[in-house]
Each structure stands twice: as C-alpha cells, then as structure tokens.
Design an enzyme around this catalytic site. Sequence first.
Site, PDB file in Angstrom:
ATOM      1  N   HIS A  17      38.856  19.130  79.032  1.00 12.11           N
ATOM      2  CA  HIS A  17      39.050  19.071  77.580  1.00 12.11           C
ATOM      3  C   HIS A  17      37.928  19.854  76.873  1.00 12.11           C
ATOM      4  CE1 HIS A  17      41.113  14.960  78.351  1.00 12.11           C
ATOM      5  NE2 HIS A  17      42.054  15.713  77.847  1.00 12.11           N
ATOM      6  N   LYS A  41      51.409   6.014  77.408  1.00 11.34           N
ATOM      7  CA  LYS A  41      50.157   5.784  78.142  1.00 11.34           C
ATOM      8  C   LYS A  41      49.444   4.533  77.644  1.00 11.34           C
ATOM      9  CE  LYS A  41      48.930  10.581  79.224  1.00 11.34           C
ATOM     10  NZ  LYS A  41      48.000  11.691  78.919  1.00 11.34           N
ATOM     11  N   ARG A  91      47.776  23.112  82.637  1.00 10.96           N
ATOM     12  CA  ARG A  91      47.162  23.187  83.959  1.00 10.96           C
ATOM     13  C   ARG A  91      48.197  23.684  84.975  1.00 10.96           C
ATOM     14  NH1 ARG A  91      45.023  17.190  83.286  1.00 10.96           N
ATOM     15  NH2 ARG A  91      46.971  17.279  82.140  1.00 10.96           N
ATOM     16  N   SER A 129      42.206  13.090  83.143  1.00 10.94           N
ATOM     17  CA  SER A 129      41.632  11.791  82.794  1.00 10.94           C
ATOM     18  C   SER A 129      42.065  10.741  83.818  1.00 10.94           C
ATOM     19  CB  SER A 129      42.088  11.356  81.395  1.00 10.94           C
ATOM     20  OG  SER A 129      41.687  12.290  80.435  1.00 10.94           O
TER      21      SER A 129
HETATM   22  P1  ADP Z   1      48.054  13.505  76.018  1.00  9.99           P
HETATM   23  O1  ADP Z   1      48.209  12.030  76.229  1.00  9.99           O
HETATM   24  O2  ADP Z   1      48.391  13.943  74.624  1.00  9.99           O
HETATM   25  O3  ADP Z   1      48.717  14.366  77.063  1.00  9.99           O
HETATM   26  P2  ADP Z   1      45.489  14.249  77.249  1.00  9.99           P
HETATM   27  O4  ADP Z   1      44.130  13.842  76.797  1.00  9.99           O
HETATM   28  O5  ADP Z   1      45.935  13.819  78.588  1.00  9.99           O
HETATM   29  O6  ADP Z   1      46.460  13.742  76.094  1.00  9.99           O
HETATM   30  O7  ADP Z   1      45.623  15.829  77.178  1.00  9.99           O
HETATM   31  C1  ADP Z   1      45.469  16.527  75.963  1.00  9.99           C
HETATM   32  C2  ADP Z   1      45.739  18.008  76.224  1.00  9.99           C
HETATM   33  O8  ADP Z   1      44.687  18.539  77.013  1.00  9.99           O
HETATM   34  C3  ADP Z   1      47.045  18.307  76.983  1.00  9.99           C
HETATM   35  O9  ADP Z   1      47.624  19.484  76.440  1.00  9.99           O
HETATM   36  C4  ADP Z   1      46.573  18.550  78.401  1.00  9.99           C
HETATM   37  O10 ADP Z   1      47.452  19.423  79.086  1.00  9.99           O
HETATM   38  C5  ADP Z   1      45.225  19.209  78.138  1.00  9.99           C
HETATM   39  N1  ADP Z   1      44.323  19.056  79.267  1.00  9.99           N
HETATM   40  C6  ADP Z   1      43.984  17.912  79.908  1.00  9.99           C
HETATM   41  N2  ADP Z   1      43.123  18.165  80.910  1.00  9.99           N
HETATM   42  C7  ADP Z   1      42.926  19.521  80.920  1.00  9.99           C
HETATM   43  C8  ADP Z   1      42.181  20.414  81.750  1.00  9.99           C
HETATM   44  N3  ADP Z   1      41.484  19.995  82.796  1.00  9.99           N
HETATM   45  N4  ADP Z   1      42.198  21.735  81.452  1.00  9.99           N
HETATM   46  C9  ADP Z   1      42.950  22.178  80.395  1.00  9.99           C
HETATM   47  N5  ADP Z   1      43.693  21.392  79.604  1.00  9.99           N
HETATM   48  C10 ADP Z   1      43.686  20.075  79.846  1.00  9.99           C
END
Ligand code: ADP
Length: 162
Positions: A17, A41, A91, A129
């Site tokens: 992130h 989630k 990803r 996460s």
């Molecule tokens: P959500 O519940 O909205 O999917 P997340 O926190 O899981 O929230 O993810 C938010 C965004 O960040 C999503 O678009 C996800 O694909 C992106 N994301 C999560 N981890 C990574 C990473 N390691 N590299 C790039 N983008 C990421």
Amino acid sequence: MRIGIYPGSFDPITNGHVDLIKRGAKLVDKLYLVLGTNIGKQCLFTLEERISQIEQVVAGMDQVEVKVCENQLTVDFAKSVDASVILRGLRTAADFEYELTMAMTNAKLNPEIETVFLTADPAHLYVSSSTVKEIAKFSGDVSKFVPECVVDALNAKFVDQK
Ligand code: ADP
C-alpha cells in the site's frame, strides 16, 4: 488542482500500500486515503486503530491525508471531496477480475470519475494484508512486509488473543 482518492480496507496497511501511495501521490496534487466499509471483509483492526497506523505511516507526506467513508458509495465520497481519480492497485489476475468489475460499476455510477490502476511493484507483488495477518497470527516475522508501527500493532493484537 487534481484530487485523487485511494480507497481501501488497509487492515493493516502494508509496504505494498505504501508503495502505491508514494507513486499515486505523484499523479495528483492531493491524495486522500479513504478507509471504507468492505462488506465482504471482517477487519482485525478497528477503524480508529487503522487510522492511527496510517497517520503514522503518512506523517511527512504533505499531499496525503486520511479520510473515512462509511455508509456511502465510493464515487459519492469522491465527488464530495472534488476528487476526479480513484486509485487502486493490481497485483495478480485475481485482483484484476474484482477490480475491473468495481471500476466499471463506478464508471457507470459516475462517468466523471476515472479509476486509475497502478501495477504492484514486483518487490511487493505478493504482499497482502491477509497474508501478513496470517503470518503474525502464528508468530512469524512480518517486519519485511509492513511499516514498523504495524509490526508492533500486529504483535500486540495477537498477544492479546493468546
Ligand atoms: P479493499 O478491501 O478495498 O480491497 P485493500 O486494503 O485490500 O482494500 O486494498 C486496497 C487496494 O490496494 C486494492 O486496489 C489492492 O489491489 C491494492 N493493494 C493491496 N496490496 C497491494 C500491493 N502489495 N501492491 C499493490 N497494490 C496493493
């Protein structure tokens, strides 16, 4: 002034992130990190805990600010803060399917707001996460995957649960 939002659960915020925030911030004048409700989630950290973690991580990034969007569509929230861009990360192919559906739905709801995808840095491609929480739950070392304040928060959370 171009304003972007980066919505997510950030449960917890990971190095993946953080990389996206730094790169995304170069594309806009202001970037709001938006903690929303993902009804699919169940979060480990409370909203307050996640806000506190993110604020520590983005301290010093002048363009970046944390906001909360609850009980509101992401596009409506974007409009309310004059954002024209929704930033999301990609990803793997698994992300693509979900992200494409969401981007197309949001475009239908408000065609004025563009979803912009940044591909994950190869160094963080596999960081999620959920994986980080699983590692921490079984007392593994998460320091390679998350900012320092999150390492402490994860360890504290799972110590509490033991
Ligand atoms: P959500 O519940 O909205 O999917 P997340 O926190 O899981 O929230 O993810 C938010 C965004 O960040 C999503 O678009 C996800 O694909 C992106 N994301 C999560 N981890 C990574 C990473 N390691 N590299 C790039 N983008 C990421």
